[in-house]
Every structure is written in C-alpha cells, then in structure tokens.
Design an enzyme around this catalytic site. Structure first.
Site, PDB file in Angstrom:
ATOM      1  N   ASP A  79       0.835  -1.195   0.000  1.00 37.84           N
ATOM      2  CA  ASP A  79       0.000   0.000   0.000  1.00 37.84           C
ATOM      3  C   ASP A  79       0.880   1.259   0.000  1.00 37.84           C
ATOM      4  OD1 ASP A  79      -2.669   1.256   0.368  1.00 37.84           O
ATOM      5  OD2 ASP A  79      -1.840   1.866   2.306  1.00 37.84           O
TER       6      ASP A  79
ATOM      7  N   GLU B 246      14.485 -15.318   0.493  1.00 39.97           N
ATOM      8  CA  GLU B 246      14.785 -16.397   1.441  1.00 39.97           C
ATOM      9  C   GLU B 246      13.914 -17.624   1.184  1.00 39.97           C
ATOM     10  OE1 GLU B 246      14.075 -14.783   5.285  1.00 39.97           O
ATOM     11  OE2 GLU B 246      15.731 -13.340   5.203  1.00 39.97           O
TER      12      GLU B 246
END
Length: 535
Positions: free
Chosen positions: A197, A245
C-alpha cells in the site's frame, strides 16, 4: 514450482468485509471467502489479492492497522486464515495479502506507548512527532484536512491520511525490523506475495526548512520530503532479500502513484518486482488512449525487467461499468454527490464498453487484476445516503465528497434473500446497504445464462489460459478507431472503439465481448466490441 507465476497471472481482489459473510454479523469473513472458493475456481483466476483483514477500528476500511500480524476478530482467526490458505492452494490459487507500511493505527501498541511516554522519549521516535506552537507545515492530508494532529502534551504527529493513521518513522531501525518480521510472519503461513500500500511514501526527510503545500510540486524528483523519495528503494532492496529467502521467492506489487518514468524502480528485480499501472483505469474508452497506454507500459515493464499490470477497477474508484456509461470528462466526486443522477449513466453502454475493455485487457501480456463483482457487471452504488457512509473522505471533507463506499457494497450471490446471499438468512443486514436492483446481477442468476457477464468472464479467462504464451505482442494496422494486436501462437485481439460495426478479420472467433462470448456465426465486430481470433 514456477517462480514466475505472477508475470501473467489473473489476480482477483477480495475486499473481505464485502465478499461473503458466513456467520451472519453483516461483515464478510474468512470462512465466507473459503466457502466461495468454487466461484473463484469456476471463474479461472490464478491468485487472490486479499485487502486488509487485520484488527482495525475501520477509520479507513481496514487500512488503519492495530496489529499487522493478526486477524480482525470480526473477520476471523489465524486458524481460519491458515485453513483458507490451504483451501486456496488445494484449488490451485495463490494468495497475495495487503501490507500497509506507511502508517499504523492510533490504537497500535507502539503508538499508545508513544503517547504515554511523552516528548523526547524513545517510543516517540518510532513515529514522526514534532513540538511547536503551530502545525509544523500547512500540508493537506490525502483525505482532506491537515497532516498534523496535536496531542495533549502539545506535540504534533504526522499522518498523511486520517488522524487515526499516524505515519511511521522509517529512519528508525525498530520500524524496519518489525516490518520484516511481518513479511516473514505471513510468508511462513504460506502467503505467496504482497501488495504494498502507498509504496511511494514511507521514507521522509523533515529536516531543515520544509516547503509549503504550494511549494511541494516544485521539489526536485527523488528529494520530496515524503513522496517518492529515492531512499525508499533502500527499504525495498532489504525486503527483496527477505522475499528471496523463500523457494520460490515471494512476489510483491507496489501501489506507487508516481510519474510513469519513476515506476520501473519499484518494479525492479532487486526491489518489489512489479508495480501497478493504473493508466487504463484512468483512460477514456478511446482507441488512441488505449493504444498509447499499452505501448508506454510495455516499454516501462521492459525497462524494469518485469511485466505490466492491467487494472480497470479496484476498491478505490468508481466501478468501470458506471464510468464507461458517463460522458467523458465527468467529475466522479461531483457525480456521486448527485447520487448518480446528474448525469445518469447509460449502463447498457457502460457494460458493453466494460466487457470490450476487459477482453482487450485480458489479451495483453502481463498480469490482470480484477476487482470483486466486476465479473457480475456490477455498477457503482451511487446513491448511498450519508448516514451509512464509512469512508473517511466523507468525514474529512465535511460531507462534500462521498468517497469510495459505492464500490465496496457487499456482493449479491443469489437473486433473493435479505442480503442476496451475502450472509445467511436471519443474519444481520450487510454493513453497507445493497440496492434492490442487485437481484439481477446475482452470481446465481447469471451462472446459467451463456450471454451473461459472468459467463463472459469465465469463457475469457479459460481461453486466456489456453492461448497465453510469451510476453510480447505485435501491433497491427486496423484503421481509425480500431486497435488490433497479434500475440505469439497465432491469435489476435481486435477492439472496435467506434459505435458502428466493422468487418471481421479472417480467423476463428474464440471470444466475443458481446452476446454469446463463444462468438458463433459473427459477420462483423460490433460497435464498442472486442474479439479474439485464432488462425
């Protein structure tokens, strides 16, 4: 697993409070969403983007977040979230969740600690507090009114949106570390990606003499005190390391309302990876405008090493069936203030154009974002009375701007019942009132009609999945008022932006935006219509 699934995905936005209400309290919830997964499967979407579902006072429709790592009890529980993720994945649907990093709510524990600790405390350093007799600047907040709110001890805090949404201080290591914990929290629960956002805010420089509101437009690019600063990309480079990751890496898409030439930095491979392109959403239904938008945004995506996103509606704008039914140049805030009566939209024309634009959009390389209810052809509910409005724009503008509630009215699933199937019979009314005419747009009423808008969307997404190939297109010369392009694999999209029929090119019709979407027996492309042709 395909790490590039997002590059040409069809993503369906769910505004959870208005999608499906399982427990009858008038508010949509995660159990309701899970029960409606068959609808999403039949529609043919690749992913769901879930708008904020976090604990919130709803000062801004859930974008005022009390706890970024929990579920609002009115919407569900973490266990229900986990079951929803499992069910979506079992159906072959990915999940993208909204992350709101510019601000917290004023009920967040860290903000409450900042208020209690007082001026000069370490707790206040996590937000943007200033001590002065007068507001530090005359800046205007996005929802109207000043960007500074005074607290009881005389200090002011910054909020770029509502006063209930205090801005974080992104220079503080606690803020950066906590947001990375949030990303890992949801990624570890199986979330596939994140919608960021207002990604163009976050970092701020409030040192030295600050410009006035009138002077903000003259700030050199990248050095604005709070908007689209160059140093915001340091944040996203660190987030990219978090995303990577995981195997496959998590995806992200930026809501970055910035000049178009600044957009590729948000969509870069070492940043968020993709950025929203709202240019089609903002364009009139016009051949030249659509052609220019596509050409420009494909070039921007190439520059970023990403793909473009294509959007016609979302939770922040008037639904495109209504927009396309209004005269070009209509001021939507003014139109909403007349309850949608001056001028009155031509909804038949609006739907015709909306289906043509959707077929055009779905033929483009890149990802397509659909907003809940557009597959039903829903128009804007423009006549909501002020007493039911929830958008902070209505409050902050002192009743002079209705805001966004008209596109957030709960969906109609059945043609009858007190909430048209949004909630169970005997439950509370929907949190925003549904008009009686919602009956004819209900999903159940459209499912068996081969010419309905729902049937058109289902057919279009099924054909797109079959035809989608490499991320390229070849523009074709199709004459004035017509836009055509060929996609790899030998299929063509032709959109007639004029009001008169035009000759149908050679080839087998696989999709028509009007009538029966299978397009059997067509001799011409209807005015304001789109066809896909193979061969």
């Amino acid at each position: 697993m395909n790490a590039d699934w997002w590059r040409q995905a069809v993503v369906y936005q769910v505004y959870p409070r208005s999608f499906a209400d399982a427990n009858g309290d008038g508010t949509g919830d995660l159990v309701g969403l899970t029960a409606r997964i068959p609808h999403l499967v039949a529609l043919g979407v690749d992913a769901v983007w879930l708008s904020p579902f976090y604990p919130s006072a709803l000062a801004d429709g859930g974008y005022d977040v009390d706890d970024h790592r929990d579920v609002d009890p009115r919407i569900g529980t973490l266990d229900e979230f986990d079951r929803m993720v499992t069910a979506l994945h079992a159906a072959g649907i990915k999940l993208i969740v909204d992350i709101v990093p510019n601000h917290s709510s004023n009920r967040h524990p860290w903000f409450q600690a900042a208020l209690a600790a007082g001026p000069g405390s370490p707790e206040r350093e996590r937000y943007v507090f200033r001590g002065s007799e007068h507001p530090p600047t005359d800046w205007v907040a996005s929802f109207g009114g000043p960007t500074w709110e005074r607290v009881g001890d005389g200090e002011w805090y910054l909020h770029m949106f509502a006063p209930e949404q205090p801005d974080w201080n992104w220079d503080h290591p606690d803020v950066r570390a906590d947001h990375e914990r949030t990303l890992r929290f949801w990624a570890d629960r199986g979330v596939d990606g994140f919608r960021i956002d207002v990604a163009h805010y976050l970092t701020k420089d409030l040192s030295g003499t600050l410009p006035s509101q009138a002077e903000l437009a003259g700030c050199p690019e990248g050095t604005h005190p709070f908007n689209d600063r160059d140093d915001v990309h340091e944040v996203y480079r660190s987030w990219r390391k978090v995303f990577d990751e995981y195997d496959p890496p998590k995806t992200a898409v930026a809501e970055a309302v910035v000049p178009t030439h600044r957009r590729p930095r948000y969509a870069s491979a070492d940043g968020l990876g993709q950025a929203f392109n709202f240019d089609l959403l903002e364009a009139d239904f016009d051949a030249r405008r659509f052609r220019d938008v596509v050409e420009r945004n494909l070039a921007l995506a190439t520059e970023a090493g990403s793909t473009s996103t294509w959007v016609l509606s979302n939770h922040d704008v008037v639904r495109h069936v209504s927009r396309y039914g209004l005269p070009d140049g209509t001021s939507y805030p003014q139109w909403l203030q007349t309850d949608g009566t001056e001028p009155e939209p031509d909804l038949a024309r609006g739907l015709r154009r909306a289906r043509a634009a959707t077929a055009f959009l779905l033929a483009l390389p890149g990802s397509a974002y659909l907003y809940q209810g557009e597959e039903l052809g829903l128009p804007e509910v423009a006549d909501l009375p002020g007493v039911v409005l929830q958008d902070p724009t209505w409050i902050r503008s002192l009743g002079t701007c209705k805001g966004r509630d008209g596109c957030r009215v709960p969906l109609p699933w059945t043609p009858d019942g007190p909430t048209f199937g949004f909630g169970p019979d005997g439950g509370l009314p929907a949190h925003l009132p549904q008009p009686s005419w919602f009956s004819r747009y209900a999903a159940a009423a459209q499912a068996g009609d081969p010419t309905s808008t729902l049937s058109f969307y289902r057919h279009a997404l099924a054909r797109r999945a079959e035809l989608q190939g490499p991320e390229s297109l070849e523009p074709l010369d199709a004459g004035e008022g017509v836009v055509a392009f060929r996609r790899p694999g030998g299929w063509t999209c032709v959109t007639n932006f004029t009001t008169s029929p035009v000759p149908l090119p050679a080839g087998d019709v696989v999709l028509a935006s009007w009538g029966d979407p299978r397009g059997g027996g067509l001799a011409a492309i209807a005015g304001e219509g789109t066809v896909w042709l193979r061969g």
